[in-house]
Design a protein around this motif. Structure first.
Motif, PDB file in Angstrom:
ATOM      1  N   HIS A  22      -7.967  -0.365 -11.560  1.00 32.62           N
ATOM      2  CA  HIS A  22      -8.623  -1.628 -11.207  1.00 32.62           C
ATOM      3  C   HIS A  22      -7.610  -2.618 -10.635  1.00 32.62           C
ATOM      4  O   HIS A  22      -7.897  -3.338  -9.680  1.00 32.62           O
ATOM      5  N   VAL A  23      -6.417  -2.652 -11.212  1.00 32.50           N
ATOM      6  CA  VAL A  23      -5.349  -3.513 -10.693  1.00 32.50           C
ATOM      7  C   VAL A  23      -5.035  -3.134  -9.253  1.00 32.50           C
ATOM      8  O   VAL A  23      -4.916  -4.000  -8.370  1.00 32.50           O
ATOM      9  N   GLN A  24      -4.905  -1.842  -8.989  1.00 30.44           N
ATOM     10  CA  GLN A  24      -4.599  -1.387  -7.636  1.00 30.44           C
ATOM     11  C   GLN A  24      -5.722  -1.726  -6.664  1.00 30.44           C
ATOM     12  O   GLN A  24      -5.464  -2.088  -5.505  1.00 30.44           O
ATOM     13  N   GLU A  25      -6.959  -1.631  -7.111  1.00 31.82           N
ATOM     14  CA  GLU A  25      -8.081  -1.984  -6.239  1.00 31.82           C
ATOM     15  C   GLU A  25      -8.074  -3.473  -5.919  1.00 31.82           C
ATOM     16  O   GLU A  25      -8.320  -3.875  -4.771  1.00 31.82           O
ATOM     17  N   VAL A  29      -7.761  -5.051  -2.132  1.00 32.50           N
ATOM     18  CA  VAL A  29      -8.683  -6.037  -1.566  1.00 32.50           C
ATOM     19  C   VAL A  29      -7.931  -7.289  -1.138  1.00 32.50           C
ATOM     20  O   VAL A  29      -8.167  -7.843  -0.050  1.00 32.50           O
ATOM     21  N   HIS A  30      -7.012  -7.749  -1.984  1.00 38.53           N
ATOM     22  CA  HIS A  30      -6.255  -8.959  -1.676  1.00 38.53           C
ATOM     23  C   HIS A  30      -5.400  -8.769  -0.419  1.00 38.53           C
ATOM     24  O   HIS A  30      -5.368  -9.631   0.465  1.00 38.53           O
ATOM     25  N   LEU A  31      -4.720  -7.641  -0.326  1.00 39.70           N
ATOM     26  CA  LEU A  31      -3.877  -7.385   0.840  1.00 39.70           C
ATOM     27  C   LEU A  31      -4.700  -7.262   2.115  1.00 39.70           C
ATOM     28  O   LEU A  31      -4.311  -7.768   3.174  1.00 39.70           O
ATOM     29  N   LYS A  32      -5.826  -6.588   2.028  1.00 45.66           N
ATOM     30  CA  LYS A  32      -6.680  -6.451   3.206  1.00 45.66           C
ATOM     31  C   LYS A  32      -7.203  -7.799   3.663  1.00 45.66           C
ATOM     32  O   LYS A  32      -7.255  -8.092   4.866  1.00 45.66           O
ATOM     33  N   ASN A  33      -7.590  -8.638   2.710  1.00 46.30           N
ATOM     34  CA  ASN A  33      -8.112  -9.958   3.069  1.00 46.30           C
ATOM     35  C   ASN A  33      -7.032 -10.841   3.681  1.00 46.30           C
ATOM     36  O   ASN A  33      -7.295 -11.615   4.607  1.00 46.30           O
ATOM     37  N   GLU A  34      -5.814 -10.748   3.156  1.00 45.10           N
ATOM     38  CA  GLU A  34      -4.735 -11.621   3.613  1.00 45.10           C
ATOM     39  C   GLU A  34      -4.055 -11.113   4.878  1.00 45.10           C
ATOM     40  O   GLU A  34      -3.654 -11.903   5.736  1.00 45.10           O
ATOM     41  N   GLY A  36      -5.033  -7.846   6.595  1.00 43.30           N
ATOM     42  CA  GLY A  36      -5.782  -6.899   7.406  1.00 43.30           C
ATOM     43  C   GLY A  36      -5.563  -5.459   6.976  1.00 43.30           C
ATOM     44  O   GLY A  36      -4.556  -5.127   6.343  1.00 43.30           O
ATOM     45  N   PRO A  37      -6.526  -4.571   7.339  1.00 45.33           N
ATOM     46  CA  PRO A  37      -6.460  -3.166   6.911  1.00 45.33           C
ATOM     47  C   PRO A  37      -5.196  -2.433   7.363  1.00 45.33           C
ATOM     48  O   PRO A  37      -4.647  -1.623   6.618  1.00 45.33           O
ATOM     49  N   ALA A  38      -4.713  -2.698   8.576  1.00 43.32           N
ATOM     50  CA  ALA A  38      -3.537  -1.986   9.083  1.00 43.32           C
ATOM     51  C   ALA A  38      -2.309  -2.281   8.226  1.00 43.32           C
ATOM     52  O   ALA A  38      -1.527  -1.380   7.911  1.00 43.32           O
ATOM     53  N   ASN A  39      -2.143  -3.533   7.840  1.00 45.92           N
ATOM     54  CA  ASN A  39      -0.997  -3.899   7.016  1.00 45.92           C
ATOM     55  C   ASN A  39      -1.134  -3.359   5.600  1.00 45.92           C
ATOM     56  O   ASN A  39      -0.126  -3.028   4.962  1.00 45.92           O
ATOM     57  N   TRP A  40      -2.376  -3.308   5.109  1.00 44.70           N
ATOM     58  CA  TRP A  40      -2.586  -2.680   3.804  1.00 44.70           C
ATOM     59  C   TRP A  40      -2.156  -1.216   3.854  1.00 44.70           C
ATOM     60  O   TRP A  40      -1.466  -0.736   2.963  1.00 44.70           O
ATOM     61  N   LEU A  78       2.682 -15.909  -1.251  1.00 40.03           N
ATOM     62  CA  LEU A  78       1.458 -15.858  -2.052  1.00 40.03           C
ATOM     63  C   LEU A  78       1.214 -14.449  -2.576  1.00 40.03           C
ATOM     64  O   LEU A  78       0.637 -14.274  -3.652  1.00 40.03           O
ATOM     65  N   MET A  79       1.648 -13.463  -1.805  1.00 41.05           N
ATOM     66  CA  MET A  79       1.481 -12.083  -2.240  1.00 41.05           C
ATOM     67  C   MET A  79       2.300 -11.806  -3.492  1.00 41.05           C
ATOM     68  O   MET A  79       1.837 -11.171  -4.440  1.00 41.05           O
ATOM     69  N   SER A  80       3.531 -12.300  -3.527  1.00 37.75           N
ATOM     70  CA  SER A  80       4.362 -12.110  -4.716  1.00 37.75           C
ATOM     71  C   SER A  80       3.766 -12.846  -5.902  1.00 37.75           C
ATOM     72  O   SER A  80       3.802 -12.350  -7.034  1.00 37.75           O
ATOM     73  N   ASP A  81       3.198 -14.035  -5.667  1.00 37.68           N
ATOM     74  CA  ASP A  81       2.534 -14.769  -6.743  1.00 37.68           C
ATOM     75  C   ASP A  81       1.356 -13.979  -7.291  1.00 37.68           C
ATOM     76  O   ASP A  81       1.112 -13.964  -8.505  1.00 37.68           O
ATOM     77  N   PHE A  82       0.613 -13.337  -6.394  1.00 36.22           N
ATOM     78  CA  PHE A  82      -0.543 -12.556  -6.824  1.00 36.22           C
ATOM     79  C   PHE A  82      -0.119 -11.466  -7.800  1.00 36.22           C
ATOM     80  O   PHE A  82      -0.768 -11.240  -8.823  1.00 36.22           O
ATOM     81  N   LEU A  83       0.988 -10.796  -7.487  1.00 39.46           N
ATOM     82  CA  LEU A  83       1.466  -9.720  -8.350  1.00 39.46           C
ATOM     83  C   LEU A  83       2.008 -10.249  -9.676  1.00 39.46           C
ATOM     84  O   LEU A  83       1.675  -9.738 -10.750  1.00 39.46           O
ATOM     85  N   VAL A  84       2.854 -11.271  -9.599  1.00 44.29           N
ATOM     86  CA  VAL A  84       3.532 -11.768 -10.797  1.00 44.29           C
ATOM     87  C   VAL A  84       2.564 -12.475 -11.747  1.00 44.29           C
ATOM     88  O   VAL A  84       2.690 -12.372 -12.971  1.00 44.29           O
ATOM     89  N   ASP A  85       1.580 -13.183 -11.188  1.00 44.96           N
ATOM     90  CA  ASP A  85       0.655 -13.967 -12.011  1.00 44.96           C
ATOM     91  C   ASP A  85      -0.685 -13.270 -12.232  1.00 44.96           C
ATOM     92  O   ASP A  85      -1.640 -13.901 -12.697  1.00 44.96           O
ATOM     93  N   TYR A  86      -0.765 -12.018 -11.926  1.00 45.99           N
ATOM     94  CA  TYR A  86      -2.024 -11.287 -12.067  1.00 45.99           C
ATOM     95  C   TYR A  86      -2.511 -11.340 -13.524  1.00 45.99           C
ATOM     96  O   TYR A  86      -1.715 -11.186 -14.459  1.00 45.99           O
TER      97      TYR A  86
END
Length: 221
Positions: A22-25, A29-34, A36-40, A78-86
């Motif tokens: 669930h964490v990986q999902e 989703v967060h990476l795709k939204n921020e 795009g799919p190619a970067n994910w 913000l991506m690092s914050d997402f991981l650290v503060d999950y």
């Protein structure tokens, strides 16, 4: 030196006590939204490469490598914050903390996990598992290769190992032999992969969810 306990419970973290799929999902989703799919896809390719190199999933290390291609994108912060503060506590399986508490009241109970030295401890702490286990947490790159260290820190006549990976349980059984009872939890993609299940001997016991362990009455064989 610690005295030798009769039984020590060893509990895996990811997909055993905490729903890491669930964490990986959520990360996907967060990476795709921020970004795009190619970067994910690029990030996940880096993550898989690091997993093969290191032997564990290194989310922050993959983010560092990913950064090389998008160094000037401020969204990375913000991506690092997402991981650290999950909110890892929200991803505990139902009954996980209750299981840790009940087993701890019966015998010494240790969280035994694989992972890096930054993100994995934070996951265990923020989920509440660190406190639930009274700080008895061991994190290795390959825990099945560190059983000498586990025995040195928590000597016991018998161990009960709970994990979602049959490969890990089989490796631990090979070392500890009759001194371990192995319990497979059928949670997460590893535990439901028919190829992974057919490649190794069955565990001593199989449960469908971690909450089923709260009524465990076994111990040593």
């Amino acid at each position: 030196m610690r005295t030798c306990d009769d039984v020590v419970f060893l509990l895996d973290c990811d997909n055993t006590l905490l729903d890491n799929d669930h964490v990986q999902e959520d990360l996907r989703v967060h990476l795709k939204n921020e970004f795009g799919p190619a970067n994910w896809d690029r990030y996940w390719e880096i993550l898989d490469t690091l997993r093969a190199e290191l032997g564990y999933v290194d989310y922050l290390g993959a983010l560092q490598r990913y950064r090389l291609g998008v160094a000037h994108d401020p969204r990375l912060l913000l991506m690092s914050d997402f991981l650290v503060d999950y909110p890892f506590a929200d991803r505990l399986y139902p009954g996980a903390l209750d299981v840790v508490e009940r087993l701890r009241n019966r015998a010494l109970t240790v969280i035994l996990s694989d992972g890096d030295v930054v993100f994995q401890p934070r996951k265990v702490q923020r989920s509440g598992l660190w406190d639930a286990g009274d700080g008895r947490v061991l994190i290795y790159i390959h825990k099945e290769q560190m059983l000498d260290d586990v025995e040195r820190l928590y000597p016991a006549q018998h161990y009960v190992m709970v994990d979602d990976k049959l490969r890990i349980l089989a490796a631990i059984r090979k070392v500890l032999q009759e001194r371990v009872t192995t319990i497979l939890v059928r949670q997460g993609h590893y535990a439901l992969d028919p190829n992974a299940l057919s490649a190794y001997p069955s565990a001593d016991m199989t449960i469908e969810r971690i909450a089923d362990l709260k009524n465990y009455r076994g111990g040593g064989k």
